[in-house]
Scaffold this active site. Sequence first.
Site, PDB file in Angstrom:
ATOM      1  N   CYS A   1      -0.114   0.929   7.222  1.00 12.14           N
ATOM      2  CA  CYS A   1      -0.700   1.222   5.906  1.00 12.14           C
ATOM      3  C   CYS A   1      -2.046   1.919   6.046  1.00 12.14           C
ATOM      4  CB  CYS A   1      -0.837  -0.056   5.090  1.00 12.14           C
ATOM      5  SG  CYS A   1       0.773  -0.742   4.629  1.00 12.14           S
TER       6      CYS A   1
ATOM      7  N   GLU B   1       0.826  -1.207   0.000  1.00  6.60           N
ATOM      8  CA  GLU B   1       0.000   0.000   0.000  1.00  6.60           C
ATOM      9  C   GLU B   1       0.864   1.261   0.000  1.00  6.60           C
ATOM     10  OE1 GLU B   1      -2.305  -3.179   2.306  1.00  6.60           O
ATOM     11  OE2 GLU B   1      -0.217  -2.545   2.103  1.00  6.60           O
TER      12      GLU B   1
END
Length: 150
Positions: free
Chosen positions: A80, A49
């Site tokens: 993330c 991510e």
Amino acid sequence: MQLAVQLALDNVNANTGGPFGAVVVKDGAVIGVGQNQVTKLNDPTAHAEVQAIREACHYLNSYQLEGCEIYTSCEPCPMCLGAIYWARPKAMYFSSTKEEAAKIGFDDQFIYEQLMIPHKDRQIPMTKLEVKTEVSPFQTWERSTQKVSY
């Protein structure tokens, strides 16, 4: 979502990192992709991510992903998730759950639990230290006429 999952599969098959992939989309076009490269880059922040967010922000020449969607092969970890909130996309979609990830050794539950414990009692003790300065960085920021708020 298919591309995010394929990136995760490709990463495992190439032995270049964990089983995670992510894609950032704006107006139907892919503008950022990422694969978990923690072990390849010796970088604990090189999650799929984060990699996809970095690439998309570079593409947009912006520090935010306004109007974008993020697709991830797995529900994001706390790091993330924080990056996603800071990037401010309009939506995020995931395929596998954090519980499924935990079953194969990627268990982030302890981080969620650590956040609820007082700083001094955490697994990594955290202590606030006072620094004496005439002007603090926060005061300087607050007074700055050149800052870019985010």
